[in-house]
Design a protein around this motif. Sequence first.
Motif, PDB file in Angstrom:
ATOM      1  N   ARG A  21       0.816  -1.220   0.000  1.00  0.00           N
ATOM      2  CA  ARG A  21       0.000   0.000   0.000  1.00  0.00           C
ATOM      3  C   ARG A  21       0.851   1.272   0.000  1.00  0.00           C
ATOM      4  O   ARG A  21       0.423   2.279  -0.534  1.00  0.00           O
ATOM      5  N   ARG A  22       2.002   1.254   0.604  1.00  0.00           N
ATOM      6  CA  ARG A  22       2.864   2.443   0.607  1.00  0.00           C
ATOM      7  C   ARG A  22       3.863   2.297  -0.538  1.00  0.00           C
ATOM      8  O   ARG A  22       4.884   1.630  -0.413  1.00  0.00           O
ATOM      9  N   ILE A  23       3.542   2.935  -1.648  1.00  0.00           N
ATOM     10  CA  ILE A  23       4.317   2.772  -2.868  1.00  0.00           C
ATOM     11  C   ILE A  23       5.222   3.985  -3.079  1.00  0.00           C
ATOM     12  O   ILE A  23       4.813   5.126  -2.851  1.00  0.00           O
ATOM     13  N   ALA A  24       6.436   3.755  -3.519  1.00  0.00           N
ATOM     14  CA  ALA A  24       7.336   4.837  -3.921  1.00  0.00           C
ATOM     15  C   ALA A  24       7.639   4.701  -5.410  1.00  0.00           C
ATOM     16  O   ALA A  24       7.885   3.596  -5.912  1.00  0.00           O
ATOM     17  N   PHE A  25       7.597   5.819  -6.118  1.00  0.00           N
ATOM     18  CA  PHE A  25       8.003   5.863  -7.527  1.00  0.00           C
ATOM     19  C   PHE A  25       9.388   6.493  -7.596  1.00  0.00           C
ATOM     20  O   PHE A  25       9.609   7.597  -7.105  1.00  0.00           O
ATOM     21  N   VAL A  26      10.327   5.791  -8.213  1.00  0.00           N
ATOM     22  CA  VAL A  26      11.695   6.284  -8.364  1.00  0.00           C
ATOM     23  C   VAL A  26      11.951   6.519  -9.847  1.00  0.00           C
ATOM     24  O   VAL A  26      11.879   5.580 -10.657  1.00  0.00           O
ATOM     25  N   GLY A  27      12.235   7.766 -10.212  1.00  0.00           N
ATOM     26  CA  GLY A  27      12.492   8.054 -11.626  1.00  0.00           C
ATOM     27  C   GLY A  27      12.701   9.522 -11.888  1.00  0.00           C
ATOM     28  O   GLY A  27      12.435  10.372 -11.052  1.00  0.00           O
ATOM     29  N   GLY A  28      13.172   9.817 -13.086  1.00  0.00           N
ATOM     30  CA  GLY A  28      13.392  11.185 -13.511  1.00  0.00           C
ATOM     31  C   GLY A  28      14.519  11.241 -14.530  1.00  0.00           C
ATOM     32  O   GLY A  28      15.203  10.246 -14.772  1.00  0.00           O
ATOM     33  N   PRO A  29      14.690  12.393 -15.164  1.00  0.00           N
ATOM     34  CA  PRO A  29      13.900  13.608 -14.975  1.00  0.00           C
ATOM     35  C   PRO A  29      12.530  13.499 -15.638  1.00  0.00           C
ATOM     36  O   PRO A  29      12.359  12.769 -16.613  1.00  0.00           O
ATOM     37  N   MET A  30      11.572  14.250 -15.105  1.00  0.00           N
ATOM     38  CA  MET A  30      10.206  14.192 -15.618  1.00  0.00           C
ATOM     39  C   MET A  30      10.070  14.813 -17.005  1.00  0.00           C
ATOM     40  O   MET A  30       9.031  14.681 -17.643  1.00  0.00           O
ATOM     41  N   GLU A  31      11.114  15.506 -17.470  1.00  0.00           N
ATOM     42  CA  GLU A  31      11.065  16.047 -18.831  1.00  0.00           C
ATOM     43  C   GLU A  31      11.038  14.933 -19.879  1.00  0.00           C
ATOM     44  O   GLU A  31      10.649  15.158 -21.019  1.00  0.00           O
ATOM     45  N   ILE A  32      11.478  13.752 -19.479  1.00  0.00           N
ATOM     46  CA  ILE A  32      11.410  12.607 -20.389  1.00  0.00           C
ATOM     47  C   ILE A  32       9.980  12.078 -20.358  1.00  0.00           C
ATOM     48  O   ILE A  32       9.483  11.659 -19.317  1.00  0.00           O
ATOM     49  N   GLN A  33       9.315  12.100 -21.503  1.00  0.00           N
ATOM     50  CA  GLN A  33       7.892  11.789 -21.545  1.00  0.00           C
ATOM     51  C   GLN A  33       7.584  10.393 -21.024  1.00  0.00           C
ATOM     52  O   GLN A  33       6.568  10.170 -20.367  1.00  0.00           O
ATOM     53  N   GLN A  34       8.469   9.440 -21.321  1.00  0.00           N
ATOM     54  CA  GLN A  34       8.218   8.080 -20.859  1.00  0.00           C
ATOM     55  C   GLN A  34       8.144   8.024 -19.333  1.00  0.00           C
ATOM     56  O   GLN A  34       7.338   7.281 -18.769  1.00  0.00           O
ATOM     57  N   THR A  89      -0.898   4.916  -1.000  1.00  0.00           N
ATOM     58  CA  THR A  89      -0.205   6.195  -1.169  1.00  0.00           C
ATOM     59  C   THR A  89       0.931   6.048  -2.166  1.00  0.00           C
ATOM     60  O   THR A  89       1.453   4.946  -2.385  1.00  0.00           O
ATOM     61  N   LEU A  90       1.304   7.174  -2.762  1.00  0.00           N
ATOM     62  CA  LEU A  90       2.392   7.173  -3.748  1.00  0.00           C
ATOM     63  C   LEU A  90       3.360   8.299  -3.432  1.00  0.00           C
ATOM     64  O   LEU A  90       3.026   9.477  -3.489  1.00  0.00           O
ATOM     65  N   GLU A  91       4.592   7.920  -3.092  1.00  0.00           N
ATOM     66  CA  GLU A  91       5.667   8.869  -2.832  1.00  0.00           C
ATOM     67  C   GLU A  91       6.565   8.933  -4.063  1.00  0.00           C
ATOM     68  O   GLU A  91       6.719   7.950  -4.795  1.00  0.00           O
ATOM     69  N   VAL A  92       7.170  10.094  -4.320  1.00  0.00           N
ATOM     70  CA  VAL A  92       8.062  10.253  -5.467  1.00  0.00           C
ATOM     71  C   VAL A  92       9.484  10.508  -4.987  1.00  0.00           C
ATOM     72  O   VAL A  92       9.725  11.421  -4.196  1.00  0.00           O
ATOM     73  N   LEU A  93      10.422   9.686  -5.449  1.00  0.00           N
ATOM     74  CA  LEU A  93      11.848   9.905  -5.233  1.00  0.00           C
ATOM     75  C   LEU A  93      12.454  10.251  -6.592  1.00  0.00           C
ATOM     76  O   LEU A  93      12.653   9.372  -7.438  1.00  0.00           O
ATOM     77  N   ALA A  94      12.713  11.543  -6.825  1.00  0.00           N
ATOM     78  CA  ALA A  94      13.180  11.996  -8.128  1.00  0.00           C
ATOM     79  C   ALA A  94      14.645  11.644  -8.345  1.00  0.00           C
ATOM     80  O   ALA A  94      15.459  11.682  -7.414  1.00  0.00           O
ATOM     81  N   GLU A 154      14.360   5.162   8.971  1.00  0.00           N
ATOM     82  CA  GLU A 154      13.879   4.205   9.963  1.00  0.00           C
ATOM     83  C   GLU A 154      12.901   3.247   9.293  1.00  0.00           C
ATOM     84  O   GLU A 154      12.239   3.603   8.305  1.00  0.00           O
ATOM     85  N   ALA A 155      12.792   2.061   9.840  1.00  0.00           N
ATOM     86  CA  ALA A 155      11.939   1.041   9.237  1.00  0.00           C
ATOM     87  C   ALA A 155      10.504   1.529   9.055  1.00  0.00           C
ATOM     88  O   ALA A 155       9.863   1.260   8.029  1.00  0.00           O
ATOM     89  N   ALA A 156       9.984   2.273  10.031  1.00  0.00           N
ATOM     90  CA  ALA A 156       8.596   2.732   9.963  1.00  0.00           C
ATOM     91  C   ALA A 156       8.375   3.766   8.871  1.00  0.00           C
ATOM     92  O   ALA A 156       7.235   4.012   8.458  1.00  0.00           O
ATOM     93  N   GLU A 157       9.456   4.378   8.371  1.00  0.00           N
ATOM     94  CA  GLU A 157       9.341   5.423   7.363  1.00  0.00           C
ATOM     95  C   GLU A 157       9.536   4.899   5.941  1.00  0.00           C
ATOM     96  O   GLU A 157       9.425   5.654   4.976  1.00  0.00           O
ATOM     97  N   LEU A 158       9.788   3.610   5.825  1.00  0.00           N
ATOM     98  CA  LEU A 158      10.044   3.033   4.508  1.00  0.00           C
ATOM     99  C   LEU A 158       8.747   2.755   3.754  1.00  0.00           C
ATOM    100  O   LEU A 158       7.735   2.382   4.350  1.00  0.00           O
ATOM    101  N   PRO A 159       8.765   2.884   2.403  1.00  0.00           N
ATOM    102  CA  PRO A 159       7.652   2.354   1.617  1.00  0.00           C
ATOM    103  C   PRO A 159       7.708   0.837   1.668  1.00  0.00           C
ATOM    104  O   PRO A 159       8.759   0.255   1.972  1.00  0.00           O
ATOM    105  N   ASP A 160       6.595   0.190   1.408  1.00  0.00           N
ATOM    106  CA  ASP A 160       6.669  -1.274   1.381  1.00  0.00           C
ATOM    107  C   ASP A 160       6.808  -1.813  -0.043  1.00  0.00           C
ATOM    108  O   ASP A 160       6.913  -3.025  -0.239  1.00  0.00           O
ATOM    109  N   ALA A 161       6.843  -0.900  -1.025  1.00  0.00           N
ATOM    110  CA  ALA A 161       7.076  -1.313  -2.411  1.00  0.00           C
ATOM    111  C   ALA A 161       7.609  -0.132  -3.205  1.00  0.00           C
ATOM    112  O   ALA A 161       7.279   1.022  -2.918  1.00  0.00           O
ATOM    113  N   VAL A 162       8.434  -0.429  -4.225  1.00  0.00           N
ATOM    114  CA  VAL A 162       9.016   0.601  -5.082  1.00  0.00           C
ATOM    115  C   VAL A 162       8.793   0.231  -6.543  1.00  0.00           C
ATOM    116  O   VAL A 162       9.030  -0.912  -6.953  1.00  0.00           O
TER     117      VAL A 162
END
Length: 336
Positions: free
Chosen positions: A178-191, A210-215, A235-243
């Motif tokens: 449920r706690r998802i992180a998206f890792v990617g960038g730069p956002m100027e790349i359309q894909q 939820t969706l967190e962004v790590l640019a 800390e463990a409690a602050e981690l997403p559970d999926a990326v």
Amino acid sequence: MAVSVRDVATLAGVSVGTVSNVLNHPEKVSKATVDKVQAAIEELGFVRNDAARQLRAGESRTVGLIVLDLRNPFFTEVARGAEERAAELGFSVLVANSDEQEERERTHLGLFEEQRVFGVLVTPMAANMPQLERLHKRGTPVVLVDRESSDERYPSVAVDDRTGGRIAVGHLLETGHRRIAFVGGPMEIQQVTDRFEGARDAVREVSGATLEVLATDALSMSEGRRAGLTLADREAAELPDAVFAANDMLALGLLQSLQGTKHATVPESIALIGYDDIDYAAFASTSLSSIHQPAHLIGSKAMDLLVASARDPKATPEHIRFTPELVARASTAPRA
């Protein structure tokens, strides 16, 4: 010093025009003269400048291909697909790497324009480029690769990346994350933008997700490692559970930096999915789930569209869009 046509003519005792006929229209010359000219060519080691001849005739057999990052095996496979199909059609391919930099992309386009290539296959950084428009107006066919044309002016071969992002995060949600992180960038790349928007679409459909962004500054393994180290410091409690990583290179960098950590291991603490399904994904220390794109076919089809566009410049541009597919492996094991 390079041997010239004039050198061959002098040794053979014929005119330059006769040597040209032997090279291009031997049926117009007697066999005795052909044999004499061929003997002079062999003795002098003359090699014809076929590129110059093609440019004079306006019939280059060379295609320019510009990709975002040749370090990424996805683009290497796209290039292989284009090159193999080009060889079947009697063309050669010059491959250039923009390295996700617009300035380098403009430089390569300028060089291809100067060389009067038959056509250009390009994965562009920006949606609108004056150089592409200039090539188009001059009659040089242009095909977009791994990206769709915003105004449908250019033929294109691409994958539905928004659907791909939705599939990737949908898989994470279906396996209990449920706690998802998206890792990617730069956002100027359309894909990247399209994959993120697909991820966001999937999260919005599930209550409590939820969706967190790590640019990242690039779609590289080193940027993936940097993002992984950032996560490992939490800390463990602050981690997403999926990326969901925007491509496999990022995902492999993440996997490498998270391995051996106490509370952020894959898949025990964090599920991880990439995008592209490069060969390395299946053979990682923890096999990587990914979204498959038909890279070789993308390159091959792009070459077909280029030739079709050259044959009929007034035809309505064709747009080929593939639907990506989920390849689930160990890195997205269901939550306990």
